[in-house]
Write a protein that holds these residues in place. Structure first.
Motif, mmCIF file in Angstrom:
data_model
loop_
_atom_site.group_PDB
_atom_site.id
_atom_site.type_symbol
_atom_site.label_atom_id
_atom_site.label_comp_id
_atom_site.label_asym_id
_atom_site.label_seq_id
_atom_site.Cartn_x
_atom_site.Cartn_y
_atom_site.Cartn_z
ATOM 1 N N LYS A 36 9.150 -16.852 152.252
ATOM 2 C CA LYS A 36 8.795 -16.369 153.589
ATOM 3 C C LYS A 36 8.455 -14.882 153.649
ATOM 4 C CE LYS A 36 11.303 -19.976 156.050
ATOM 5 N NZ LYS A 36 12.522 -20.348 156.807
ATOM 6 N N ILE A 40 7.175 -12.654 156.890
ATOM 7 C CA ILE A 40 7.979 -11.535 157.384
ATOM 8 C C ILE A 40 7.136 -10.270 157.428
ATOM 9 C CG2 ILE A 40 9.958 -10.053 156.851
ATOM 10 C CD1 ILE A 40 11.369 -12.566 155.761
ATOM 11 N N THR A 143 9.167 -16.815 161.075
ATOM 12 C CA THR A 143 9.138 -17.338 159.710
ATOM 13 C C THR A 143 8.303 -18.608 159.607
ATOM 14 O OG1 THR A 143 11.122 -18.727 159.982
ATOM 15 C CG2 THR A 143 11.469 -16.419 159.368
#
Length: 370
Positions: A36, A40, A143
């Motif tokens: 992720k 981010i 996310t």
């Protein structure tokens, strides 16, 4: 003698369970963060504070709680399979049974420990997990991939049924900014005849005063003789009893409420006439059915792994992991079936337990009588 064995098994159970809990958390955390990081970074472009460090402190601890609770049944099942298979391979179980203890007596520490874990899980599911979900869900959408993030934070039409005679519609509502355009409020009498209508070009939520602010509004009151009273203005403040999150809920809302809050929310939505409540009812029933499954899966694992088999630990773990994932997957599949209204939420969320319980009893009694 047996009390010493009880303490030994309980220590094995809790020790192995704790080790697997920590191991799973670390491994999955590292994998998830790596996966992720690009999303981010995209979140950081929207808000400079949303960097990786911020997520590690304000998102992942609560995400881990959610993850552990979700896979708690699998962890328990694999734990019991693992340490019981090792005991069987080392002929410890044979020695205990040969000393005069029945299989039922041997299984008592499994029962006590599984009940303890189930009671803790029950408390976590009903009271602690919703608190963690509030923290997690504040950042969860960042996310997601672009399409799913838009569903949670983006702009879309919204509507709400305040009661059996009151409705709100917003042509375009931004969930992140809590602002929209094309606002309409309508009220009807018992004969479904409109008695009042309020329109505004745009609307936003005043977080401090807990009110909706309507700009460039137009209102119409329809009297019993069908005459109309008209009004308009530049700004009007209205309180519809609930924040936007409650009026225009998303699929994450049920996760954020403790069980008493969720029960009140469901009753309120029923009073409004909202019939699309299955996702919230699924959440409610799963909070009890999942802890109960811990006891069922403990005895299923005990029955499968308490005899020495050709293939040893490996074959037991393979069977255990397959059954555990089948069990958890069935919950997720039945959620979808329930949300499509093919099954009632209560039946959908208890069906895996109802299927696995007879299987567990059969295998347990078969093992006990050998």
């Amino acid at each position: 003698m047996l009390k010493i064995v009880d303490r030994y098994i309980i220590k094995k159970y809790l020790g192995t369970f704790s080790f697997m809990l920590v191991l799973l958390s670390i491994v999955v955390l590292v994998i998830d963060v790596q996966q992720k990081i690009p999303r981010i970074e995209n979140a950081k472009a929207l808000d400079s504070k949303l960097d990786l460090g911020y997520f590690l402190i304000h998102f992942y601890p609560f995400w881990i709680i959610n993850l552990v609770v979700t896979f708690l049944s699998i962890l328990v099942f694999i734990t019991v399979i693992y340490f019981t298979s090792r005991m069987a391979n080392n002929t410890e179980i044979v020695a205990i049974i040969s000393s005069g203890a029945s299989f039922h007596r041997f299984s008592k520490p499994y029962l006590y420990t599984s009940i303890l874990i189930a009671l803790v899980a029950l408390l976590v599911y009903h009271m602690i997990l919703p608190w963690a979900n509030i923290k997690k869900n504040e950042l969860e959408a960042y996310t997601y991939n672009a399409a799913n993030k838009e569903k949670i934070l983006g702009t879309a039409p919204a509507s709400s049924q305040l009661s059996k005679t009151e409705y709100i519609f917003v042509d375009s509502w931004n969930k992140r900014e809590k602002r929209g355009s094309g606002f309409v409020y309508q009220k009807f009498d018992k004969g479904r005849k409109m008695t009042y209508e309020l329109k505004a070009s745009d609307v936003y939520w005043d977080q401090e005063k807990k009110q909706f602010v309507l700009n460039n509004y137009y209102e119409k009151t329809i009297n019993k003789d069908n005459s109309e009273k008209l009004g308009n203005g530049t700004e009007l403040r209205k309180n519809y009893g609930h924040a936007p999150e409650e009026l225009f809920p998303n699929e994450l809302l049920g996760q954020n409420k403790t069980t008493p809050e969720l029960l009140k929310f469901i009753e309120r939505e029923k009073a409004r006439g909202n019939s699309n409540l299955n996702s919230y009812l699924n959440e409610l029933h799963q909070r009890t059915s999942m802890p109960v499954s811990i006891i069922i899966l403990t005895f299923l694992a005990l029955s499968l792994s308490s005899q020495k088999k050709r293939g040893g630990l490996g074959i037991n773990l393979a069977i255990g992991i397959s059954l555990a994932f089948l069990f958890v997957f069935s919950f997720e599949a039945l959620k979808v079936v329930s949300e499509n209204k093919s099954l009632t939420p209560a039946l959908a969320m208890w069906l895996p337990n109802l299927v696995f319980l007879p299987l567990t009893l059969y295998l347990y009694l078969k093992r006990a009588n050998q």
